[in-house]
Design an enzyme around this catalytic site. Structure first.
Site, PDB file in Angstrom:
ATOM      1  N   HIS A  58       0.865  -1.190   0.000  1.00  0.00           N
ATOM      2  CA  HIS A  58       0.000   0.000   0.000  1.00  0.00           C
ATOM      3  C   HIS A  58       0.897   1.234   0.000  1.00  0.00           C
ATOM      4  O   HIS A  58       1.561   1.509   1.003  1.00  0.00           O
ATOM      5  CB  HIS A  58      -0.928  -0.004   1.216  1.00  0.00           C
ATOM      6  CG  HIS A  58      -1.905  -1.138   1.214  1.00  0.00           C
ATOM      7  ND1 HIS A  58      -3.129  -1.053   0.585  1.00  0.00           N
ATOM      8  CD2 HIS A  58      -1.821  -2.402   1.718  1.00  0.00           C
ATOM      9  CE1 HIS A  58      -3.776  -2.209   0.741  1.00  0.00           C
ATOM     10  NE2 HIS A  58      -3.000  -3.049   1.403  1.00  0.00           N
ATOM     11  N   ASN A  90      -6.460   0.725  -3.131  1.00  0.00           N
ATOM     12  CA  ASN A  90      -7.355   1.417  -2.171  1.00  0.00           C
ATOM     13  C   ASN A  90      -6.822   2.794  -1.776  1.00  0.00           C
ATOM     14  O   ASN A  90      -6.627   3.098  -0.608  1.00  0.00           O
ATOM     15  CB  ASN A  90      -7.644   0.547  -0.942  1.00  0.00           C
ATOM     16  CG  ASN A  90      -6.411   0.243  -0.105  1.00  0.00           C
ATOM     17  OD1 ASN A  90      -5.281   0.308  -0.585  1.00  0.00           O
ATOM     18  ND2 ASN A  90      -6.621  -0.097   1.150  1.00  0.00           N
ATOM     19  N   HIS A 177      -9.062 -10.391  -1.441  1.00  0.00           N
ATOM     20  CA  HIS A 177      -8.988 -10.210   0.017  1.00  0.00           C
ATOM     21  C   HIS A 177     -10.176 -10.992   0.576  1.00  0.00           C
ATOM     22  O   HIS A 177     -11.313 -10.517   0.537  1.00  0.00           O
ATOM     23  CB  HIS A 177      -9.068  -8.710   0.333  1.00  0.00           C
ATOM     24  CG  HIS A 177      -9.248  -8.393   1.788  1.00  0.00           C
ATOM     25  ND1 HIS A 177      -8.281  -7.759   2.533  1.00  0.00           N
ATOM     26  CD2 HIS A 177     -10.293  -8.618   2.632  1.00  0.00           C
ATOM     27  CE1 HIS A 177      -8.726  -7.611   3.778  1.00  0.00           C
ATOM     28  NE2 HIS A 177      -9.940  -8.116   3.862  1.00  0.00           N
ATOM     29  N   ASP A 303       1.963  -6.897   2.415  1.00  0.00           N
ATOM     30  CA  ASP A 303       0.776  -6.124   2.839  1.00  0.00           C
ATOM     31  C   ASP A 303       1.226  -4.906   3.646  1.00  0.00           C
ATOM     32  O   ASP A 303       0.573  -4.533   4.640  1.00  0.00           O
ATOM     33  CB  ASP A 303      -0.238  -6.975   3.612  1.00  0.00           C
ATOM     34  CG  ASP A 303      -1.626  -6.320   3.637  1.00  0.00           C
ATOM     35  OD1 ASP A 303      -1.819  -5.261   3.003  1.00  0.00           O
ATOM     36  OD2 ASP A 303      -2.521  -6.881   4.302  1.00  0.00           O
TER      37      ASP A 303
HETATM   38  O1  DOR Z   1      -4.531  -4.614   7.584  1.00  0.00           O
HETATM   39  C1  DOR Z   1      -4.858  -4.226   6.466  1.00  0.00           C
HETATM   40  N1  DOR Z   1      -4.601  -2.976   6.063  1.00  0.00           N
HETATM   41  N2  DOR Z   1      -5.472  -5.071   5.649  1.00  0.00           N
HETATM   42  C2  DOR Z   1      -6.009  -4.675   4.486  1.00  0.00           C
HETATM   43  O2  DOR Z   1      -6.585  -5.481   3.807  1.00  0.00           O
HETATM   44  C3  DOR Z   1      -5.926  -3.258   4.082  1.00  0.00           C
HETATM   45  C4  DOR Z   1      -4.778  -2.609   4.702  1.00  0.00           C
HETATM   46  C5  DOR Z   1      -4.816  -1.116   4.570  1.00  0.00           C
HETATM   47  O3  DOR Z   1      -5.063  -0.603   3.479  1.00  0.00           O
HETATM   48  O4  DOR Z   1      -4.510  -0.429   5.572  1.00  0.00           O
HETATM   49 ZN    ZN Z   2      -6.214  -7.292   2.417  1.00  0.00          ZN
HETATM   50 ZN    ZN Z   3      -3.511  -5.041   1.752  1.00  0.00          ZN
END
Ligand code: DOR
Ligand code: ZN
Ligand code: ZN
Length: 428
Positions: A58, A90, A177, A303
């Protein structure tokens, strides 16, 4: 063109060899290579791997530059030995159009300390209702081949089916997911003994497993390819193992934190341990390690989920989910998989470079360390022992669960097409 001679490194953990880089390319691999006019990197005792590839990062840009940007996130990636990352969709706005994925792709080209491959959203606004413009994102300059609503589950079976059908046309993949939304309403942690004792809403394993079971069957029905993000339970491993034995085209990832940490840590109520999917039990951790070792789980993906301290330093229920991971991933994998004898360094190269590049159909990465290949390389010192200090991170965020923990290994050099992005343990 500049030349670099990496001298005496154990290539993929094998016999010591010299690797000569000429410009952007590996020129020679062998023993007793003359340095000539090359800059020499003495690498005795160190491990040389193909540059790591993270299929699940991310980067937060656009929209949440207070937690990470393409620049800071790729600096963190380079520090951790990565030469390419896939950027999750996202963001704000969501990466659900050709315009947004091209913006992320361009930012990667401009300041990337590593290559950035955008992931496109499966549905408009990650809302799970309407398929996003998958074809336009694929045809864009970003050439998107991986699609995911990560953070949210594509829970509508018909939408999932259509997405799998759509990406099949161009060899793309849907990364799921897996989280059944109704079964996880109000969930705060893994459902089990600890959640019962703490009185926190439980997140049952079946919420993950039921979606994975459905999606491997859908992938089989459609004849398409599905990838499962962050497997976290022993039961998920069993389903993926069964699906692969049936010849279903499924791949799966595990995060470093799910290979090491358990829900016992939630007893501290420290939100640094709050993550989606949640930390599970010791039994799950052991099953995930075994599955990564035997290849049922294909890859390690971080992640990497940066959050600013105001979103994490609050009460458990209000805290954001996620942890940073790019700068500690290789050390956690060494600790849990290599130092335990479950995986050798060639296995690490496979799970953290070759296979993630292959799943994401990323050219120029995940290539053998041999003459003629792009010089995307990671050099690490496995004998190093250091205590994790988030103040040292290149990431803009500090939400690591490993603060104060001693972990093995340190990336000393990262090369992106022959250019050192990390030199002697420092970002170049
Ligand atoms: O822990 C998480 N954080 N899981 C996810 O699926 C999204 C991610 C986030 O974007 O912070
Ligand atoms: Zn996820
Ligand atoms: Zn993720």
């Amino acid at each position: 063109m500049s030349k670099i001679l990496i001298r005496g490194a154990k290539v993929l953990g094998g016999e010591p060899q010299d690797v000569l880089i000429d410009g952007e390319t590996i020129d020679r691999v062998g023993t007793g290579i003359e340095a000539g006019d090359a800059t020499v990197v003495e690498a005795e005792g160190q491990i040389l791997l193909p540059g790591l590839v993270d299929l699940h990062t991310h980067l937060r840009e656009p929209g949440r530059e207070d937690s990470e940007t393409v620049l800071t996130g790729t600096r963190a990636a380079a520090s951790g030995g990565y030469t390419a990352v896939f950027a999750m969709a996202n963001t704000f706005p969501v990466a659900d159009t050709a315009g947004v994925v091209e913006q992320v792709w361009r930012l990667g080209k401009e300041h990337g300390y590593c290559d950035v491959q955008p992931i496109g959203a499966v549905t408009v606004g990650l809302e799970g209702k309407q398929l996003a413009e998958l074809g336009a994102m694929h045809d864009s300059a970003a050439n998107v081949k991986v699609f995911s609503d990560d953070g949210k589950c594509v829970d509508d079976a018909q939408i999932m089916r259509r997405a799998l059908e759509y990406v099949k046309a161009f060899g793309g993949v849907v990364a799921q997911h897996a989280q059944e939304p109704r079964l996880t309403e109000g969930a705060q942690m893994n459902e089990g003994v600890v959640s019962a004792e703490l009185g926190l809403g439980g997140w049952p394993a079946v919420a993950e497993e039921s979606i994975i079971a459905r999606d491997v069957l859908l992938a089989e029905h459609v004849g398409s390819r599905v990838h499962i993000c962050h497997l976290s339970t022993a039961g998920s491993v069993e389903i993926v193992r069964w699906a692969k034995s049936r010849g279903i085209d499924v791949t799966a990832e595990v995060t470093p934190h799910h290979l090491l940490l358990t829900d016992e840590l939630v007893r501290t109520y420290n939100p640094v341990y709050k993550v989606n999917p949640p930390l599970r039990t010791e039994r799950d951790v052991m099953a995930l390690r075994e599955a990564l070792a035997d290849g049922t789980i294909d890859i390690v993906a971080t992640d990497h989920a940066p959050h600013p301290h105001e979103d994490k330093d609050c009460e458990w229920a209000a805290a954001a989910m996620g942890m940073v991971g790019l700068e500690t991933a290789l050390s956690v994998v060494q600790h849990t998989m290599v130092d335990t004898g479950l995986l050798d360094w060639a296995g690490v190269a496979d799970r953290m470079s070759f296979r993630p590049a292959h799943i994401g159909r990323l050219d120029g990465h995940g290539r053998p360390v041999s003459a003629g290949e792009p010089a995307n390389l990671t050099l690490l010192d496995p004998a190093y022992r250091g205590v994790v200090n988030p103040a040292d991170f290149a990431s803009r965020s500090r939400n690591t669960p490993y603060e104060g923990l001693e972990l093995p290994g340190r990336v000393t050099h990262t090369f992106l097409r022959g250019r050192a992005t990390v030199l002697d343990g420092t970002l170049a």
